[in-house]
Motif scaffolding. Sequence first.
Motif, PDB file in Angstrom:
ATOM      1  N   PRO A   7     -22.253  13.259 -18.122  1.00 41.99           N
ATOM      2  CA  PRO A   7     -21.534  14.410 -18.537  1.00 41.99           C
ATOM      3  C   PRO A   7     -19.897  14.149 -18.371  1.00 41.99           C
ATOM      4  O   PRO A   7     -19.357  14.925 -19.208  1.00 41.99           O
ATOM      5  N   ARG A   8     -19.536  13.249 -17.758  1.00 41.67           N
ATOM      6  CA  ARG A   8     -18.191  12.934 -17.805  1.00 41.67           C
ATOM      7  C   ARG A   8     -17.720  11.984 -18.713  1.00 41.67           C
ATOM      8  O   ARG A   8     -16.629  11.779 -18.615  1.00 41.67           O
ATOM      9  N   PHE A   9     -18.666  11.208 -19.142  1.00 38.02           N
ATOM     10  CA  PHE A   9     -18.347   9.857 -20.139  1.00 38.02           C
ATOM     11  C   PHE A   9     -17.277  10.332 -21.353  1.00 38.02           C
ATOM     12  O   PHE A   9     -16.390   9.770 -21.293  1.00 38.02           O
ATOM     13  N   LEU A  10     -17.517  11.372 -22.025  1.00 36.56           N
ATOM     14  CA  LEU A  10     -16.704  11.619 -23.151  1.00 36.56           C
ATOM     15  C   LEU A  10     -15.231  12.111 -22.535  1.00 36.56           C
ATOM     16  O   LEU A  10     -14.359  11.560 -23.345  1.00 36.56           O
ATOM     17  N   ARG A  11     -15.371  12.689 -21.570  1.00 33.48           N
ATOM     18  CA  ARG A  11     -13.957  13.255 -20.966  1.00 33.48           C
ATOM     19  C   ARG A  11     -13.169  12.097 -20.490  1.00 33.48           C
ATOM     20  O   ARG A  11     -11.944  11.713 -20.762  1.00 33.48           O
ATOM     21  N   GLN A  12     -13.867  11.152 -19.852  1.00 31.58           N
ATOM     22  CA  GLN A  12     -13.103   9.935 -19.393  1.00 31.58           C
ATOM     23  C   GLN A  12     -12.590   9.031 -20.728  1.00 31.58           C
ATOM     24  O   GLN A  12     -11.544   8.404 -20.496  1.00 31.58           O
ATOM     25  N   VAL A  13     -13.300   8.641 -21.711  1.00 31.27           N
ATOM     26  CA  VAL A  13     -13.333   7.987 -22.804  1.00 31.27           C
ATOM     27  C   VAL A  13     -12.016   8.737 -23.579  1.00 31.27           C
ATOM     28  O   VAL A  13     -10.900   8.237 -23.758  1.00 31.27           O
ATOM     29  N   LEU A  14     -11.775  10.104 -23.541  1.00 24.59           N
ATOM     30  CA  LEU A  14     -10.670  10.832 -24.120  1.00 24.59           C
ATOM     31  C   LEU A  14      -9.606  10.644 -23.337  1.00 24.59           C
ATOM     32  O   LEU A  14      -8.280  10.223 -24.055  1.00 24.59           O
ATOM     33  N   ALA A  61      -5.726  14.693 -24.535  1.00 24.01           N
ATOM     34  CA  ALA A  61      -5.498  15.002 -23.246  1.00 24.01           C
ATOM     35  C   ALA A  61      -6.257  16.240 -22.860  1.00 24.01           C
ATOM     36  O   ALA A  61      -6.661  16.746 -22.020  1.00 24.01           O
ATOM     37  N   TRP A  62      -5.584  17.242 -23.759  1.00 23.81           N
ATOM     38  CA  TRP A  62      -5.764  18.817 -23.647  1.00 23.81           C
ATOM     39  C   TRP A  62      -7.409  18.991 -24.123  1.00 23.81           C
ATOM     40  O   TRP A  62      -8.123  19.695 -23.478  1.00 23.81           O
ATOM     41  N   VAL A  63      -7.906  18.197 -25.016  1.00 26.58           N
ATOM     42  CA  VAL A  63      -9.378  18.130 -25.562  1.00 26.58           C
ATOM     43  C   VAL A  63     -10.259  17.878 -24.418  1.00 26.58           C
ATOM     44  O   VAL A  63     -11.169  18.406 -23.841  1.00 26.58           O
ATOM     45  N   ALA A  64      -9.675  16.769 -23.678  1.00 22.52           N
ATOM     46  CA  ALA A  64     -10.542  16.387 -22.577  1.00 22.52           C
ATOM     47  C   ALA A  64     -10.617  17.288 -21.237  1.00 22.52           C
ATOM     48  O   ALA A  64     -11.331  17.330 -20.490  1.00 22.52           O
ATOM     49  N   SER A  65      -9.391  18.166 -21.277  1.00 20.84           N
ATOM     50  CA  SER A  65      -9.330  19.223 -20.195  1.00 20.84           C
ATOM     51  C   SER A  65     -10.249  20.336 -20.463  1.00 20.84           C
ATOM     52  O   SER A  65     -10.456  21.279 -19.623  1.00 20.84           O
ATOM     53  N   ARG A  66     -10.930  20.400 -21.654  1.00 20.91           N
ATOM     54  CA  ARG A  66     -11.719  21.668 -21.836  1.00 20.91           C
ATOM     55  C   ARG A  66     -13.331  21.678 -21.553  1.00 20.91           C
ATOM     56  O   ARG A  66     -13.592  20.410 -21.248  1.00 20.91           O
ATOM     57  N   GLN A  67     -13.663  22.656 -21.076  1.00 20.07           N
ATOM     58  CA  GLN A  67     -15.029  22.615 -20.350  1.00 20.07           C
ATOM     59  C   GLN A  67     -16.065  23.423 -21.261  1.00 20.07           C
ATOM     60  O   GLN A  67     -15.838  24.643 -21.189  1.00 20.07           O
ATOM     61  N   PRO A  68     -16.832  22.960 -22.117  1.00 20.17           N
ATOM     62  CA  PRO A  68     -17.289  21.410 -22.178  1.00 20.17           C
ATOM     63  C   PRO A  68     -16.133  20.814 -23.217  1.00 20.17           C
ATOM     64  O   PRO A  68     -15.727  21.700 -23.895  1.00 20.17           O
ATOM     65  N   VAL A  69     -16.218  19.616 -23.200  1.00 17.76           N
ATOM     66  CA  VAL A  69     -15.578  18.834 -24.313  1.00 17.76           C
ATOM     67  C   VAL A  69     -15.863  19.252 -25.515  1.00 17.76           C
ATOM     68  O   VAL A  69     -17.186  19.079 -25.694  1.00 17.76           O
ATOM     69  N   PRO A  70     -15.061  19.819 -26.507  1.00 17.89           N
ATOM     70  CA  PRO A  70     -15.587  20.285 -27.851  1.00 17.89           C
ATOM     71  C   PRO A  70     -15.962  19.010 -28.821  1.00 17.89           C
ATOM     72  O   PRO A  70     -15.239  18.402 -29.183  1.00 17.89           O
TER      73      PRO A  70
END
Length: 135
Positions: A7-14, A61-70
């Motif tokens: 679940p954290r993969f996309l956030r980390q890549v962003l 960075a803003w998109v990465a901070s959204r929950q869930p990542v859009p």
Amino acid sequence: MSVFASPRFLRQVLLVDAAACLATGALQLGLTSRLAEALALPGPLLASTGAFLLGYAALAAWVASRQPVPTGWVTLFVAGNAAWGVACIGLLAAGVLAPNAWGQAWVLAQALTVIVLAELQWLGLRARRARPLAA
């Protein structure tokens, strides 16, 4: 579980994408004249793409901070990164620019970086779609 399915993969890549764009954009904008001379690349190109990269970094960075990542934003980033990579290679192949060896390496490094990031983002999206909604 695959690393792509985390679940954290996309956030980390962003966040990696944002950090790479922040560093590259700051260099290109802050050292435009020096880089233009060292790389034999046009200063206005370095400055304008540097400014764009800083804005992109903030958005990523803003998109990465959204929950869930859009998902829609990540899809846009995949397309944008792929297009950036193709454009970099296209500029060199078409002879539109005449950079020296260091300049060619700079442009190719950007192309390789964004193509890898696009692929990682795409893999993360595919894994997300395959993951059950409860995950």
